[in-house]
Every structure is written in C-alpha cells, then in structure tokens.
Scaffold this active site. Structure first.
Site, short mmCIF file in Angstrom:
data_model
loop_
_atom_site.label_atom_id
_atom_site.label_comp_id
_atom_site.label_asym_id
_atom_site.label_seq_id
_atom_site.Cartn_x
_atom_site.Cartn_y
_atom_site.Cartn_z
CG ASN A 1 -5.56 -4.08 9.90
OD1 ASN A 1 -5.69 -3.96 11.11
ND2 ASN A 1 -4.77 -5.02 9.36
CB ILE B 1 -4.95 -7.04 19.93
CG1 ILE B 1 -5.66 -5.67 20.07
CG2 ILE B 1 -5.90 -8.10 19.35
CD1 ILE B 1 -6.83 -5.63 21.04
CB ILE C 1 -0.97 0.06 1.20
CG1 ILE C 1 -0.20 0.00 2.53
CG2 ILE C 1 -2.03 -1.05 1.12
CD1 ILE C 1 -1.01 0.50 3.71
CE1 TYR D 1 1.92 1.06 15.21
CE2 TYR D 1 1.52 1.60 17.51
CZ TYR D 1 1.15 0.95 16.36
OH TYR D 1 0.00 0.17 16.34
CE LYS E 1 -1.18 2.28 13.87
NZ LYS E 1 -2.12 1.71 12.89
P1 NAD Z 1 0.65 -7.33 12.09
O1 NAD Z 1 1.96 -6.65 12.03
O2 NAD Z 1 0.54 -8.66 12.73
O3 NAD Z 1 0.00 -7.44 10.66
C1 NAD Z 1 0.01 -6.35 9.81
C2 NAD Z 1 -0.14 -6.86 8.41
O4 NAD Z 1 0.01 -5.74 7.53
C3 NAD Z 1 0.96 -7.87 8.05
O5 NAD Z 1 0.38 -9.03 7.47
C4 NAD Z 1 1.82 -7.11 7.05
O6 NAD Z 1 2.38 -7.94 6.04
C5 NAD Z 1 0.82 -6.12 6.46
N1 NAD Z 1 1.50 -4.95 5.92
C6 NAD Z 1 2.47 -4.22 6.51
N2 NAD Z 1 2.89 -3.26 5.69
C7 NAD Z 1 2.17 -3.38 4.55
C8 NAD Z 1 2.17 -2.69 3.31
N3 NAD Z 1 3.03 -1.69 3.09
N4 NAD Z 1 1.30 -3.07 2.36
C9 NAD Z 1 0.45 -4.11 2.56
N5 NAD Z 1 0.41 -4.82 3.71
C10 NAD Z 1 1.27 -4.45 4.69
O7 NAD Z 1 -0.33 -6.26 12.76
P2 NAD Z 1 -1.49 -6.42 13.86
O8 NAD Z 1 -0.83 -6.50 15.17
O9 NAD Z 1 -2.50 -7.39 13.45
O10 NAD Z 1 -2.08 -4.94 13.75
C11 NAD Z 1 -3.04 -4.58 12.78
C12 NAD Z 1 -3.37 -3.12 12.97
O11 NAD Z 1 -3.79 -2.89 14.31
C13 NAD Z 1 -2.19 -2.19 12.74
O12 NAD Z 1 -2.67 -0.99 12.19
C14 NAD Z 1 -1.67 -1.95 14.13
O13 NAD Z 1 -0.97 -0.74 14.23
C15 NAD Z 1 -2.97 -1.93 14.90
N6 NAD Z 1 -2.84 -2.22 16.32
C16 NAD Z 1 -2.41 -3.45 16.75
C17 NAD Z 1 -2.35 -3.70 18.12
C18 NAD Z 1 -1.92 -5.05 18.66
O14 NAD Z 1 -1.90 -5.22 19.87
N7 NAD Z 1 -1.57 -6.02 17.83
C19 NAD Z 1 -2.70 -2.70 19.03
C20 NAD Z 1 -3.13 -1.48 18.56
C21 NAD Z 1 -3.21 -1.25 17.20
#
Ligand code: NAD
Length: 249
Positions: free
Chosen positions: A78, A175, A53, A142, A146
C-alpha cells in the site's frame, strides 16, 4: 478458513488507506504487522515496524519481523510516494526515480522476498490507483508508477500462481485520506475544490479509507479464491465515465 488464520503485512500503515486496512484486519482478529516510514499507531493484535520499503535494509527488517510471525498469509503493498508532481516536460529525475522506486520497484522486491514465507492459498493485494488506469495532467511519475503496478499485478498473478498465491489490485478513486483532505483545505477555494473532487465520481462523493480496506480484505480472503490478476476500481463510478462522472447533466 486456513488462509485467513495467519498473518497480514500492510505497508504504509501509519495513516490514510493503509491504516484503515490494518485496522480492519486487526478488528477481525488477524495478526497484523504494520510497516511505515513513521511508526504506525498501536492497535490490538498489531505489531508495528518502522522501515523504508525502498531500501534493502528496510526490506530485510520486514522479512526478519515476518520470520518472527512464522508465516505471511496476506501481503498488502500500500505504501506510496505521491509528491513528485510535474508534467512529462518538467518532472525532476529525482522525483521520478523516487516515485518508481517506492511505488513499483519496492513492491516487486518486497513481494518476492516474502514469497517463501507465504503458504499456498495466500494472497498479495496491491494498492494501485485510477491513475494507473488513466492519466492525469502534471502527474507523470505517479501515473507511470501506478500503471506499472497495475501490469506488475498481472505479471505477479501469472508468475506466483505456481507458488499457490493469488495477486490482485484495487484502484481507488479520490479517497478522504488526510492527504486529500489537506490538499482540499489548502486550496484557494476549498468548497469548490471539494465539489470538484466529488464530481469526479458518479456517486458524487469521496470514497472512505474503510471502503478501500473492505475491498482489499475481500481480495485477500478465501471469498476471492478464483480471483487473480484482477484490478478492481474502488472509484464510485469514476472510470465508468469518459467525462466528469458525477457532474450533474
Ligand atoms: P498517504 O500518503 O497518506 O500514506 C502513505 C503512507 O505510506 C505514509 O504513512 C507514508 O509514511 C508511507 N510510506 C511512504 N513511503 C514509504 C516507504 N518508502 N516505506 C514505508 N512506508 C512508506 O497515502 P494514502 O493517500 O493513504 O494512499 C495509500 C495508497 O493508496 C497509496 O498507494 C496511494 O497511491 C493509493 N491511492 C490513494 C488515493 C487517495 O485518494 N488517497 C487514491 C488512489 C490511490
């Protein structure tokens, strides 16, 4: 409901929260386009697309696939880059740039190229973070990305309202995604680290990817028809507290 008869695009859908979001939509009978750097798993009713993206080429591929779908009724921004750790004093310029590109600039550019494919009544849902509402030490890039996404959500809500679109965000707490579980497992004292994570929340546990997905689903649906520019913390009470919310008193 018409806004929900159509197609859903979820970025970052190969794992974690994005995967749970794509699964929930697919389960409930929606056509889903799952986008990721890595090919997302195959699900019934789901199309998969490998695309970055943060590049124009990647976004063009998404737009072409969206044209094949016909229209887009929910876009879930996301995907995020979460690995540029570092403080204000030492975060690398490269890590800073990548974080801002993926987490903030790409959602802006992707959203506006998809707007012409989104009929009135459609919705954008951005996945922000509690770290967009409050900051954490040693995570400047980060936090900034955000925080930017939180206020970009409000700007989008205002600027896209004339297009008949609603734009909202979720701000998850910690999460139980693969990434978080790996971080816990690879820490010096996994049991203590897990407890520390849990104690950040009034509910004294981690949230599940499914719990974030359910709130995203609500925001994208006609049930949320008078919500726009809203940020919903999905954080088990973390931001209700000015201290460790779930630490026993
Ligand atoms: P993750 O890192 O496990 O997964 C993110 C996915 O996005 C991965 O599969 C990755 O390959 C994909 N990705 C990264 N860069 C990309 C790009 N340039 N183009 C296309 N795909 C891309 O993330 P997660 O922990 O599931 O988090 C998902 C969202 O939730 C994120 O926005 C994260 O900031 C947010 N978030 C997560 C948590 C948590 O506790 N895990 C807490 C708050 C917010």
């Amino acid at each position: 409901d018409t806004p929900f008869a159509g197609q859903v695009i979820v970025t970052g859908a190969a794992r974690g929260i994005g995967r749970a979001i794509a699964e929930l939509y697919a389960e409930r009978g929606h056509q889903v386009l799952s986008v990721d750097l890595n090919l997302p798993p195959t699900l019934k009713g789901q199309r998969r697309l490998k695309a970055d993206i943060s590049t124009a080429a990647g976004r063009n591929r998404i737009v072409r696939a969206a044209h094949e779908l016909g229209q887009v009724t929910v876009l879930v921004n996301n995907a995020a880059y979460q690995n540029a750790h570092g403080s204000v004093m030492n975060v690398s310029e490269r890590g800073w740039a990548r974080t801002l590109n993926v987490n903030l600039t790409a959602p802006l550019l992707l959203t506006r190229t998809l707007v012409p494919l989104m009929p009135h009544g459609s919705a954008v849902v951005n996945v922000a973070s509690v770290q967009g509402l409050l900051a954490e030490q040693n995570n400047a890039a980060y936090n900034a990305s955000k925080g930017g996404l939180v206020n970009l959500t409000r700007a989008m809500a205002l600027d896209l309202a004339p297009h008949g679109l609603r734009v909202n965000a979720v701000a998850p707490g910690a999460i139980s995604t693969e990434a978080v579980l790996e971080a816990i497992a690879s820490s010096e004292n996994p049991d203590q680290t897990r407890q520390d994570y849990e104690d950040l929340h009034a509910l004294r546990r981690l949230g599940t990817p499914r719990e974030v997905a359910q709130t995203v689903y609500f925001l994208g649906s006609a049930e949320a028809s008078f919500l726009t520019g809203t940020i919903i913390p999905v954080d088990g009470g973390m931001t209700a507290s000015f201290m460790m919310a779930g630490r026993p008193v």
